[in-house]
Enzyme design. Structure first.
Site, PDB file in Angstrom:
ATOM      1  CG  ASP A 177      45.706  15.957  13.383  1.00 58.78           C
ATOM      2  OD1 ASP A 177      46.359  16.643  12.573  1.00 58.78           O
ATOM      3  OD2 ASP A 177      46.033  15.813  14.567  1.00 58.78           O
ATOM      4  CB  ILE A 178      39.802  13.260  11.765  1.00 57.53           C
ATOM      5  CG1 ILE A 178      40.253  12.533  13.042  1.00 57.53           C
ATOM      6  CG2 ILE A 178      38.721  12.459  11.050  1.00 57.53           C
ATOM      7  CD1 ILE A 178      39.171  12.390  14.093  1.00 57.53           C
TER       8      ILE A 178
END
Length: 405
Positions: A177-178
């Site tokens: 996600d990051i």
């Protein structure tokens, strides 16, 4: 990272950029916080239920989870029902002066609402439209939802993480996600740079799936070369030795050696220069072949030292070594404090932007917003009168102060 001031530097490198942020959860908000920290005007458009990450606690500040707080500073929030035609009218009004639209709806949602990229690109030719999604719109999994841990599983990360004893393990931070958020920010900056030449915006997409594959280095490169999937090596590196955790008298340390010269220097620094010329360990390929024998030699030396003084000495000598710290130790470390890596404003604490520009510095201008905190302010800037705003609240196009859970 400073609080905003009146100087040109305090404006930030992205000052003057308006971003309409329709994203929720992690990848998109992480991307837009990067832009906001550097001066972009990020308007966070939330659905009537709000960004669900507000509920991902404890811990909480008031009604908002730390998970939300950590990725939404420097933004303004407005609650808007985009499922209604009235909400989409407001969005289209906002896009008239926007530079960037970022969203993470399931592919096809905006098209269903009549505001797909084919429509947006004609009506707003300078708009950069960024979509974050799980797998993209096409392919066998096109349109499927994506989740960090599921993508870790599907792209080989979990199979390559862990030890033979533990079995496959999820990585302890939401890395997919990051990193998708980071790629989205890079893509937006690329599109804005290209717009300076062409005068045109464009659509760009980053997917969790492609991000997961892209960050599987060196495992993908190794596989392309020899056709073998990685095994479980725990904390050790498949291509480098020594590259692992070692116990000391006090705490664990991590040693990472990238070449033969560094290994010889390490051997000399720890009082075992003969290891650097030992035929079993002289070259990296030899150290890989004799991994366990070298581990035993180094462990015997390191067990005679305390972690912090040893790492300080090795680092001062230019050698890659560090104590294995918990998050509380990392955040209160003297180096963290000296570099100003923790920022504070009123009740808020966070980690500063790691992007340190010389003149146009990042700043902490706004605390993470409460749900719909800025609807009156934002809508007023787009020309709506108080009576018009009140009417939209009455009909549910614009949200009231409370989320609809």
């Amino acid at each position: 990272m400073t609080e905003a001031a009146g100087s040109e530097a305090a404006l930030g490198a992205m000052s003057g950029l308006r971003v309409i942020d329709l994203t929720r959860v992690l990848g998109g908000p992480y991307c837009t916080q990067i832009l906001a920290d550097h001066g972009a005007d990020v308007i966070k458009v939330e659905p009537p239920a709000g960004d669900e990450v507000r509920d991902w606690g404890p811990p909480f500040h008031d009604d908002d989870a730390a998970y939300f707080i950590g990725i939404n500073r420097n933004k303004r929030s407005i609650g808007l029902d985009l499922a209604s035609e009235g909400g989409r009218v407001v969005l289209r009004k906002m896009l008239e002066t926007a530079d960037v639209l970022i969203e993470n709806f399931k592919p096809g949602t905006l098209e269903k609402w009549g505001i797909g990229n084919d429509v947006l690109s004609k009506k707003y030719p300078r708009l950069v439209h960024c979509r974050i999604c799980g797998f993209g719109a096409d392919g066998p999994r096109g349109g499927n939802p994506g989740y960090d841990a599921i993508i870790q599983a599907m792209t080989g990360m979990i199979a390559a993480t862990g030890s033979p004893e533990s079995g496959p393990m999820r990585i302890g931070v939401p890395l997919v996600d990051i990193t998708t958020g980071l790629y989205a920010a890079i893509g937006i900056l690329m599109a804005l740079s290209e717009r300076q030449r062409s005068g045109k915006g464009q659509f760009l997409e980053t997917t969790l799936y492609e991000t997961g594959l892209a960050i599987m280095h060196p495992h993908t490169a190794n596989y392309f070369m020899h056709g073998k999937p990685p095994g479980l090596t725990g904390n050790e590196h498949p291509n480098l030795v020594p590259y692992a955790i070692f116990p000391t008298k006090t705490d664990n340390i991590f040693i990472g050696v990238g070449n033969d010269g560094t290994f010889r220097k390490l051997a000399k620094e720890i009082g075992k220069p003969e290891l650097g010329t030992d035929p079993r360990f002289a070259r990296n390929k030899d150290r890989i072949a004799n991994r366990e024998a070298l581990r035993a030699e180094l462990a015997a030396v390191f067990s005679q030292h305390e972690a912090e003084p040893l790492c300080n000495r090795l680092l001062a000598a230019g050698l890659p070594a560090g104590p294995v710290q918990k998050i509380d130790q990392a955040l209160t470390n003297p180096h963290t404090i000296a570099r100003g890596d923790v920022i504070e404003k009123d009740w808020y604490k966070g980690v500063a932007s790691p992007i340190r520009l010389d003149r146009s510095k990042p700043s902490l201008r706004r605390l993470p917003p409460k749900f719909n905190q800025h609807s009156q302010e934002v809508l007023g800037e787009f020309g709506y009168s108080k009576s018009e705003i009140d009417a939209m609240v009455e009909t549910g196009v614009v949200c009231g102060p409370e989320r609809k859970r």
